[in-house]
Design a protein around this motif. Structure first.
Motif, PDB file in Angstrom:
ATOM      1  N   GLU A  25       0.806  -1.226   0.000  1.00  0.00           N
ATOM      2  CA  GLU A  25       0.000   0.000   0.000  1.00  0.00           C
ATOM      3  C   GLU A  25       0.838   1.274   0.000  1.00  0.00           C
ATOM      4  N   MET A  26       2.042   1.210   0.556  1.00  0.00           N
ATOM      5  CA  MET A  26       2.824   2.440   0.686  1.00  0.00           C
ATOM      6  C   MET A  26       3.856   2.619  -0.412  1.00  0.00           C
ATOM      7  N   TYR A  27       4.226   1.554  -1.116  1.00  0.00           N
ATOM      8  CA  TYR A  27       5.317   1.665  -2.093  1.00  0.00           C
ATOM      9  C   TYR A  27       4.943   1.184  -3.488  1.00  0.00           C
ATOM     10  N   MET A  28       3.966   0.316  -3.580  1.00  0.00           N
ATOM     11  CA  MET A  28       3.731  -0.312  -4.879  1.00  0.00           C
ATOM     12  C   MET A  28       2.390   0.011  -5.495  1.00  0.00           C
ATOM     13  N   ILE A  29       1.394   0.246  -4.656  1.00  0.00           N
ATOM     14  CA  ILE A  29       0.059   0.373  -5.242  1.00  0.00           C
ATOM     15  C   ILE A  29      -0.108   1.681  -6.007  1.00  0.00           C
ATOM     16  N   ARG A  88      15.428   4.861   0.932  1.00  0.00           N
ATOM     17  CA  ARG A  88      15.988   5.832  -0.005  1.00  0.00           C
ATOM     18  C   ARG A  88      14.961   6.380  -0.981  1.00  0.00           C
ATOM     19  N   SER A  89      14.038   5.555  -1.423  1.00  0.00           N
ATOM     20  CA  SER A  89      13.073   6.048  -2.408  1.00  0.00           C
ATOM     21  C   SER A  89      12.241   7.180  -1.822  1.00  0.00           C
ATOM     22  N   ILE A  90      11.965   7.118  -0.519  1.00  0.00           N
ATOM     23  CA  ILE A  90      11.186   8.182   0.101  1.00  0.00           C
ATOM     24  C   ILE A  90      12.028   9.453   0.205  1.00  0.00           C
ATOM     25  N   GLU A 150      20.223 -11.761  -3.584  1.00  0.00           N
ATOM     26  CA  GLU A 150      20.117 -13.211  -3.811  1.00  0.00           C
ATOM     27  C   GLU A 150      18.839 -13.800  -3.211  1.00  0.00           C
ATOM     28  N   ASP A 151      18.343 -13.200  -2.101  1.00  0.00           N
ATOM     29  CA  ASP A 151      17.117 -13.712  -1.479  1.00  0.00           C
ATOM     30  C   ASP A 151      15.862 -13.305  -2.240  1.00  0.00           C
ATOM     31  N   GLY A 152      16.044 -12.386  -3.179  1.00  0.00           N
ATOM     32  CA  GLY A 152      14.910 -11.892  -3.941  1.00  0.00           C
ATOM     33  C   GLY A 152      15.027 -10.387  -4.110  1.00  0.00           C
ATOM     34  N   LEU A 153      14.281  -9.877  -5.056  1.00  0.00           N
ATOM     35  CA  LEU A 153      14.321  -8.434  -5.340  1.00  0.00           C
ATOM     36  C   LEU A 153      13.614  -7.663  -4.235  1.00  0.00           C
ATOM     37  N   HIS A 154      13.948  -6.396  -4.108  1.00  0.00           N
ATOM     38  CA  HIS A 154      13.325  -5.524  -3.111  1.00  0.00           C
ATOM     39  C   HIS A 154      12.120  -4.851  -3.757  1.00  0.00           C
ATOM     40  N   LEU A 155      11.015  -5.546  -3.696  1.00  0.00           N
ATOM     41  CA  LEU A 155       9.834  -5.133  -4.452  1.00  0.00           C
ATOM     42  C   LEU A 155       9.378  -3.723  -4.125  1.00  0.00           C
ATOM     43  N   GLY A 212       9.149   2.090  -5.367  1.00  0.00           N
ATOM     44  CA  GLY A 212       9.691   3.362  -4.893  1.00  0.00           C
ATOM     45  C   GLY A 212      10.430   4.124  -5.974  1.00  0.00           C
ATOM     46  N   SER A 213      11.068   3.404  -6.890  1.00  0.00           N
ATOM     47  CA  SER A 213      11.790   4.127  -7.955  1.00  0.00           C
ATOM     48  C   SER A 213      10.802   4.775  -8.921  1.00  0.00           C
ATOM     49  N   TRP A 214       9.658   4.137  -9.106  1.00  0.00           N
ATOM     50  CA  TRP A 214       8.590   4.782  -9.906  1.00  0.00           C
ATOM     51  C   TRP A 214       8.111   6.035  -9.171  1.00  0.00           C
TER      52      TRP A 214
END
Lengths: 732, 732
Positions: B327-331, B602-604, B638-643, B648-650
């Motif tokens: 809700e705070m970074y992707m939606i 950082r994105s914030i 390696e554990d997975g991407l930071h979704l 946040g970059s968008w």
């Protein structure tokens, strides 16, 4: 001196038979033996050795850096009271009902009577008499006397150890109640020597790598462990045990039953001579008070390497761990009656200093030491830091006890060898743990993210109690450091304490901030306590107490609600910091939001109320305190006695009703308040190498100097010179 | 539209080869397939299905009431990319080295080249091409092409599943890092059908009782799973997989390789058409930004029952749990480009409402709902409540997203069916969770013992962010409740909301207290934040970050130190609440104490700095943000991407550099700030049923209405009417 004082079955709440096992347990500071049913109880239950524990890994739901990695759990040893009785057809008398039990508090003799039946419902009676050796602490003696009732042929009596594997699981209690204990898989038990007359079992903890040997033998060598007895009359067989952490394979000593008995009697004579507390006008309370002091003495480690577990040696609850209970609830009794034991308890802490230094580093504090909140050997084992590690006040609690011990004994040797180093390391901790905060026109010293004694509020800033303890600790380190530098400058020099550091202790102490409510005009438990809503007491059903077992911690933490005394405990410890008017406001406020869910709460409310002259409250809380385990007030006496509360009941009488304090100037002071329900009360105490008897009756307080030089005392703030006996009129 | 945009091996940090598995993973919102080495990787690694998890009991070091009882862990499924290649002597080509890899972001095609050797060091090459079906999400297609190099006889190719028991253990990662995942013993894997051409494996979770079927078959039925190929020239074999939670024993559908491919291409065409964001003047950043949006789309559940895990479908980190990240970074990306997906994500929350209502009860709140901090199916699973359950702000985060979705779509049907109920239940939670506090001459509403987004400070009173979110939530419930009562009074009536309750929402919202520092003239993170000492940054070596892995929580919590934006995130979300001057002071202060130990930080900082015209900071943080996984900035790609950071970059570009906001009045607003390093940037977005293209280049902002009716827009606070195209001079 008393003639007889015995605790009987009718004196206790026996609704839960397991309570009796705790209440009638025997111990000598080293070995503890619960009063389990000798016939029906598990073969691996009821025997504990102080300091004998096993490690197990702590598993966290989610782990973080520097968490403790392993539990310590006191080990359940083979049952020393267990016996197997068989009829002539080798059928066991499997049913056994306790019909009478009493514990002689003057001699330490435990006497029990059981009715035994075989499958044919034929009955014999079994009387059991036991003593634990209070001097040669390896020894325990037990006598079984068999009396024919409806069965009168011969019987077989088997007193050999049995290693019932199933029982190893039964000893485990539920682990989802943090007040209980856990089961440990890594303990090996094996029989190492076996003759007709003597059997030794070894218990070996794989992880902590400690061995214990338990040997049983009959008192007379001609009596084998498996005996045949003819039952046309009463028949008595006597066994002894040797429980040792030394290699008892080499130690084949067997001592006389009568010697064990006389060691016990002599020990209790000495205890009562120095520390008897008695109440005139209420036998029930008088008995309860004696019981409490009896059990406190039984559970206390006396070797400087062991301490007092939260449940003593009376049960495995809280895993046999030592907490702040020792310094805040129990050591006062010893300081003022058996200071040599108080010293041993403080030496236990001294012996854990390396663990404590390491723990401070793990908490990001680069100087000083932080003692373990819960542990057996001094290594922190708590798996829930908000209500353990964050209770930094423990350092100050230990320092407070050191200060009191020193004030009462002037034991300079202890100060030089042990005491100052602990004061220094704890003071250093506070100095580096806290921080200076700039206010508009001044600086103050604060302590953040701490938990006070009341565990229903955690991780707050400037807990009043913690800040007081820190202040006292810093000042003590300075004051007793100065003292040491005068009496033993070479020793003092070894600690590398600079003048700057010592001065900084004082400067910090003088600038510690204490939260205060302008609105209520009382000390605030912490910076944010009064901004919270008050717990909805009127919507909380009785069966939802203790709250911690029914509400999520986050629910409890967001309300003003106390589990136990917090700010009020500070008021009790530092009476000079508060006016009578403020104290009344404070007592009333905090009392109204306290649930007493902790067994550590009521004794403080009683003691403080007595000091204040709130006699009804003092008395009511005392009733709960003094009979807590006999009535099973907390509902968990089966797990073991509430040791801190045992000490707390002594505090209620001596430090509460008699108002015994030592002033900051080192003078003994009394402010007697006799409850109207009593004719009087009497207690003995030791102070500055003197033995005193203090009697408060009617409107007279009588202080007798039984041993030692004359001294000054303060009674109700008036100074008296005590030569031999002093009678002072005091108000009822 | 772009001609070609491909991510190549040279574009990424390949120091740790496992990073590539995450970065080049393929997914379609349902199935995720890590780019594991097809020859050498474990047979049970790299395949994940959204929402497919297993339970395991949570073991606590010390448990308390109402703690979550079970974990949920995303299941590692059999490796769909695995292949066994043997030489004529049946000796495996066991060595395989990746020499080239690229991911076509316009078509979704993953192309790899491996060098393979047998024990005689004879070499063949293997090219792998794969697509995941973006429409018929059960399907995945993979082609292996074998090219003779120093070996040219025939080979055997075995594409059957192998159930290597050892591998079941290898998939377990360490569990002492909370950011990783755990191993689960209760998962059964068995082969259920097996022909020469087709094999189905069933994975069954004993505790959560979910079955998954994976079927592999060669594209042409005449090609068995174990094939013999002659290698005098390149040989290609094509396989398809069907991964389904339905019973694929019945579903024998096989679809054309070209159909899978065209589904992929069509999907990405549509995505880029509605949401392309491109940068002119820096190809590296342009590629990274495309990659982020590509991967965000791949990991997002599209069915209303699944969501976006913290690591998406690119890796098992954080056990596949959904957090507030959605809700705070992707939606936001979805709300403004694919609102139908945003709706599905919100419906996921709606579908967990019963869990959330129950959780509120467990937290002692008798009305409303508290959503799960970390979960797959909506049931709270966090084992460390201070940094999870106490983060009550999640309720407000979800409400905020609902509000934004509604503002951008005016989807009254969603409001009536799902949205209002969630707003109502969360508002009810706040109302009952908080409390009125009497001040001298007024009353204010407060929230106690909460944790804000910054998890380096926990369980505080009146976290500014939390209070803002609660206020917004309460107001939204009122406002959209009023709206619903007008457009659909019958539906509104079903919720039994009284006028008093609605009015109380407003009254509470109007009286919520916000902590403020008079000294610094900025919003305070919480009631006590500024009384703490500042973290000793100058004494903290670089290798001690992230702090949470090196310091005890109590150490971190007693200092002023931020893991990520907290108050600043509130400032970003509610620009109308703060003046430019205060915002600058606030940004500077909090930035100076922030470690950015969280990938959510950082994105914030970038987005907010861009809004403020702090262009250097905005740009620097953007560089870290947009390339976070490609450079492995956090060290755990390696554990997975930071979704969340992908989203946040968008946000940095669209909500930061373009300053896109929706005013409280519902008007689209831009405040462009073009970084001096770029020639320009361009993005597409959807708003009120219109498709817009926005181009910011040099000193001109061009808004094109590609589809939909004319509308008004605000650019730099000036209102414009947009008919078809609008060119506005804006400062660089």
């Amino acid at each position: 001196m008393m003639k007889e004082i015995k605790l009987r079955l009718t004196d206790v709440n026996a609704c839960n038979i397991s309570n009796l096992e705790s209440i009638f347990s025997l111990a000598n500071g080293h070995v503890g033996i619960r009063a389990t049913n000798p016939i029906t109880s598990d073969s691996l239950a009821g025997t504990l050795v102080n300091g004998y524990f096993e490690y197990s890994p702590i598993v966290y739901g989610e782990v973080a850096a520097n968490y403790p990695k392993r539990n310590e759990t006191i080990v359940s040893l083979p049952n020393l009271r267990k016996i197997k009785v068989m009829d002539e057809k080798h059928r066991e008398f499997k049913s056994a009902r306790l019909v009478d039990i009493n514990l002689d508090l003057l001699s330490g003799q435990l006497s029990e009577t059981y009715e035994l039946w075989n499958v044919d419902k034929q009955q014999i009676n079994m009387q059991v008499t036991s003593y634990i050796d209070q001097e040669d602490v390896q020894f325990f003696g037990i006598q079984y006397t068999f009396i024919p009732i409806s069965y009168s042929s011969y019987i077989y009596v088997d007193k050999r150890f049995s290693l019932d594997e199933d029982a190893q699981h039964k000893i485990a209690m539920k682990i989802d109640d943090p007040r209980k204990t856990r089961k440990i898989a890594s303990i090996q038990r094996q029989i190492v020597t076996k003759t007709r007359y003597r059997q030794t079992i070894m218990v070996d903890t794989a992880e902590s790598n400690q061995k214990i040997y338990l040997t049983v033998y009959s008192y007379k060598n001609d009596q084998p462990l498996l005996s045949k007895l003819t039952l046309n009359k009463s028949q008595t067989v006597t066994y002894q045990y040797n429980v040792s952490q030394k290699n008892t394979l080499l130690d084949k000593r067997q001592i006389d039953w009568d010697l064990i008995k006389s060691h016990s009697i002599e020990f209790w004579q000495q205890v009562w001579q120095n520390s008897e507390v008695s109440i005139t006008g209420n036998d029930e309370l008088n008995l309860a008070l004696h019981f409490n002091i009896f059990q406190l003495n039984q559970s206390t480690g006396r070797d400087g390497k062991t301490n007092i577990a939260a449940k003593g040696l009376s049960g495995p609850g809280y895993e046999g761990h030592t907490f702040w209970d020792t310094e805040m609830y129990m050591i006062s009794y010893y300081i003022y009656s058996q200071p040599e034991i108080a010293k041993k308890l403080l030496m236990y802490r001294y012996n854990t200093l390396d663990f404590a230094r390491n723990r401070a580093r793990q908490l990001g504090v680069n100087e000083g030491a932080l003692f373990a909140w819960r542990s057996i050997n001094g290594e922190e084992t708590s798996a829930y830091y908000p209500a353990s590690t964050a209770a930094y006040h423990l350092d100050g609690d230990i320092a407070y006890a050191i200060g009191n011990y020193y004030e009462a004994t002037h034991d300079d040797d202890f100060l030089a060898q042990y005491g100052f180093e602990m004061l220094l390391e704890t003071a250093r901790f506070w100095r580096r743990f806290g921080c200076w905060v700039n206010k508009r026109d001044y600086q103050q010293f604060e302590f953040h993210t701490v938990t006070g004694p009341d565990e229903y509020t955690v991780m707050v800033d400037n807990n009043y109690f913690t800040n007081r303890m820190a202040q006292h600790n810093l000042r003590l380190a300075y004051r007793l450091g100065k003292r040491l530098s005068e009496i033993n400058p070479r020793r003092f020099a070894k600690f590398n304490v600079s003048t700057e550091e010592m001065d900084d202790f004082v400067k910090i102490a003088d600038h510690i901030y204490f939260p205060f409510s302008d609105k209520f005009q009382i000390n605030a438990q912490d910076d944010t306590f009064f901004s919270k809503a008050i717990w909805p007491f009127s919507h909380t059903p009785r069966d939802k107490y203790p709250l911690l077992l029914h509400y999520h911690p986050l629910t409890i933490y967001r309300y003003q609600v106390n589990k136990q005394a917090d700010t009020l405990l500070a008021d009790l410890l530092f009476p000079e910091t508060i006016t009578a008017e403020q104290l009344k406001r404070e007592y009333d406020y905090y009392e109204s939001i306290t649930t007493h869910d902790s067994s550590l709460s009521r004794s403080i409310f009683s003691t403080l109320a007595a000091r204040m002259g709130y006699m009804n409250k003092a008395y009511d809380y005392f009733l709960d305190t003094v009979r807590m385990d006999l009535t099973d007030l907390q509902g968990n006496t089966e797990d073991g006695l509430h040791l801190a509360n045992l000490g707390g009941s002594w505090m209620s009488v001596v430090q509460g009703f008699a108002g015994m304090q030592v002033t900051p100037q080192g003078v003994l002071k009394l402010i007697p308040h006799l409850p109207k329900e009593w004719e009087g009360f009497n207690f003995r105490m030791v102070f500055h190498n003197r033995l005193l008897n203090i009697n408060i009756s009617g409107n007279q307080t009588t202080i007798s100097l039984l041993d030692g030089k004359p001294m000054n005392v303060l009674v109700n703030d008036k100074s008296y010179h005590l030569e031999k006996i002093l009678k002072i009129l005091t108000k009822r």
